[in-house]
Design an enzyme around this catalytic site. Structure first.
Site, short mmCIF file in Angstrom:
data_model
loop_
_atom_site.label_atom_id
_atom_site.label_comp_id
_atom_site.label_asym_id
_atom_site.label_seq_id
_atom_site.Cartn_x
_atom_site.Cartn_y
_atom_site.Cartn_z
N GLY A 105 8.13 -4.73 -11.65
CA GLY A 105 7.36 -4.68 -10.71
C GLY A 105 5.75 -4.17 -11.10
O GLY A 105 5.77 -3.41 -12.01
N GLY A 107 2.17 -2.80 -9.30
CA GLY A 107 1.07 -2.62 -8.03
C GLY A 107 -0.08 -2.38 -8.54
O GLY A 107 -0.59 -2.77 -9.63
N VAL A 112 6.49 -0.61 -13.37
CA VAL A 112 7.91 -0.48 -13.68
C VAL A 112 8.62 -1.61 -14.58
O VAL A 112 8.45 -2.84 -14.04
CB VAL A 112 8.86 -0.53 -12.58
CG1 VAL A 112 10.07 0.08 -12.53
CG2 VAL A 112 8.25 0.75 -11.34
N ASP A 232 7.23 9.21 4.27
CA ASP A 232 7.31 7.90 4.15
C ASP A 232 8.71 7.32 3.87
O ASP A 232 8.90 6.20 3.31
CB ASP A 232 6.29 7.28 3.01
CG ASP A 232 5.76 6.22 2.99
OD1 ASP A 232 6.18 5.27 4.19
OD2 ASP A 232 5.48 5.48 2.16
#
Length: 402
Positions: A105, A107, A112, A232
């Site tokens: 992944g 962002g 990762v 969160d």
């Protein structure tokens, strides 16, 4: 007395020799300093030192393939920077025993990877599959500081339902956090993947969904005891150990500490003068006064239960983030999912009490969920006759808000 010509010559010679000697000594010192610095840069860094080196060749190769990987597999954000002693206390792992295999992944700031680590669990344990988190190229000093905070934070946790930090590679850049690999990915994607068409058997039963909530709640009980406020809690920030929906060994863990905020951007709202806020999971006191406590985490957990029962619907469907903010501030709440058992609906409602002190503790929530999980009602939903099971089989009916 007059100074003779030979005396002047001798004085000049002495001064010249002194100047020449000092100049030579200065050159030798400078040469020695430069040589020492170059020699020092070639030495392996001592514990705790951060030395900038060329980009890791293995990482560079994998980054070259990054464009072919989507963001759906995102997995894996303390207020003060850890001290040098705290950094040195982290579980250091040799870089030459770590291999990166594929990007999981990516962002805006973090990446990762899946990899293998030799003997990371114990001497002689062999290769273990791991998740490896690193920052993207060109990370700012602020992002690097947050990365160190994350490593320090995760090193404090030791619980079956909190993602475990196995080791760190901090001596050189790029720096790595080595985490246990959760093959099922993030819970939100896992829940959405369980959706089926009408009249097909559900991939997740009510019992499965309660087990998922219980796993997360147990992790929250631990964080509550540790006096840690998550801020969160959401399905996107939890991880699932197994890809298979029918697996009896499935474990769900609280596992975000950053990247999910990159991936699920629509779940966050940037309030003027503040960072990104997960408004759909935030309690009124957090939205109004910016106050975060264990009580606000309980509110968010109630929303997470709602997410789980709806197989990953976005809370407050049909409302924009700013509309949600005003809705919650004015006393609005999420509507109960259709066919939701009364006990679960009542528990969610208690989590959303206006007065924070009227919300239950995580210890109480865990006890209540276990009670519901083993109740005859839940058992009838799971194994009961066709009439009681039918609403669960029609997931588009069961997993929709009223």
């Amino acid at each position: 007395d007059t100074v003779t010509s030979p005396d002047i010559t001798a004085i000049v010679a002495v001064i010249g020799a002194v100047v020449l000697g000092l100049t030579s000594l200065t050159i030798i010192i400078l040469f020695g300093f430069v040589w020492h610095q170059r020699w020092k840069s070639r030495k392996p860094a001592s514990t705790g030192q951060i030395v900038l080196v060329k980009e890791d060749k293995e990482l560079a190769q994998l980054r070259g393939m990054a464009e072919t990987v989507g963001l759906a597999n995102a997995c894996y954000a303390v207020s003060t920077l850890p001290s040098q002693a705290e950094i040195e206390s982290l579980p250091a792992f040799p870089r030459d025993k770590l291999n990166l295999h594929k990007l999981l992944g990516s962002g805006a700031f973090g990446e990762v990877y899946e990899g293998t680590a030799l003997d990371i669990l114990a001497d002689g344990s062999g290769e273990s599959r791991v998740a490896v988190k690193t920052l993207k190229r060109g990370a700012t000093d602020q992002e690097k500081s947050e990365f160190l905070k994350e490593a320090h934070l995760m090193s404090k946790f030791d619980h079956p339902h909190i993602l475990k930090l196995l080791g760190v590679c901090l001596l050189n850049e790029p720096q790595y956090l080595i985490l246990e690999l959760m093959e099922g990915g993030d819970l939100l994607s896992y829940l959405r993947g369980a959706r089926k068409q009408k009249f097909q058997s559900p991939l997740l039963t009510l019992t499965d969904l309660l087990d998922i909530c219980l796993d997360i709640c147990k992790g929250c009980v631990y964080l509550e005891k540790m006096r840690f406020i998550h801020r969160d809690l959401a399905a996107r920030n939890c991880l699932v150990s197994e890809k298979q929906y029918g697996s009896c060994s499935r474990v769900v863990k609280i596992g975000d500490f950053g990247l999910a905020r990159d991936i699920y951007k629509n779940d966050y709202y940037r309030k003027r003068g503040e960072g990104l806020l997960p408004v759909r999971w935030m309690a009124p006191e957090s939205l109004i006064d910016g106050v975060f406590t264990n009580h606000s985490d309980v509110w968010a957990f109630g929303v997470l239960v709602w997410e789980t029962l709806t197989l990953g619907q976005q809370p407050y469907p049909g409302l924009s983030n700013i509309e949600v903010l005003h809705h919650v501030r004015s006393g609005g709440r999420l509507e109960s999912p259709n066919n939701c058992p009364d006990d679960i609906r009542d528990l969610m409602t208690r989590c959303w009490a206006q007065d924070p002190h009227n919300r239950p503790t995580f210890f109480y929530i865990q006890h209540k969920l276990q009670e519901i999980r083993h109740s005859p009602l839940c058992f009838s939903y799971f194994l009961g006759d066709k009439e009681s099971v039918a609403p669960l089989r029609i997931q588009t009916a069961f997993f929709q808000p009223l």
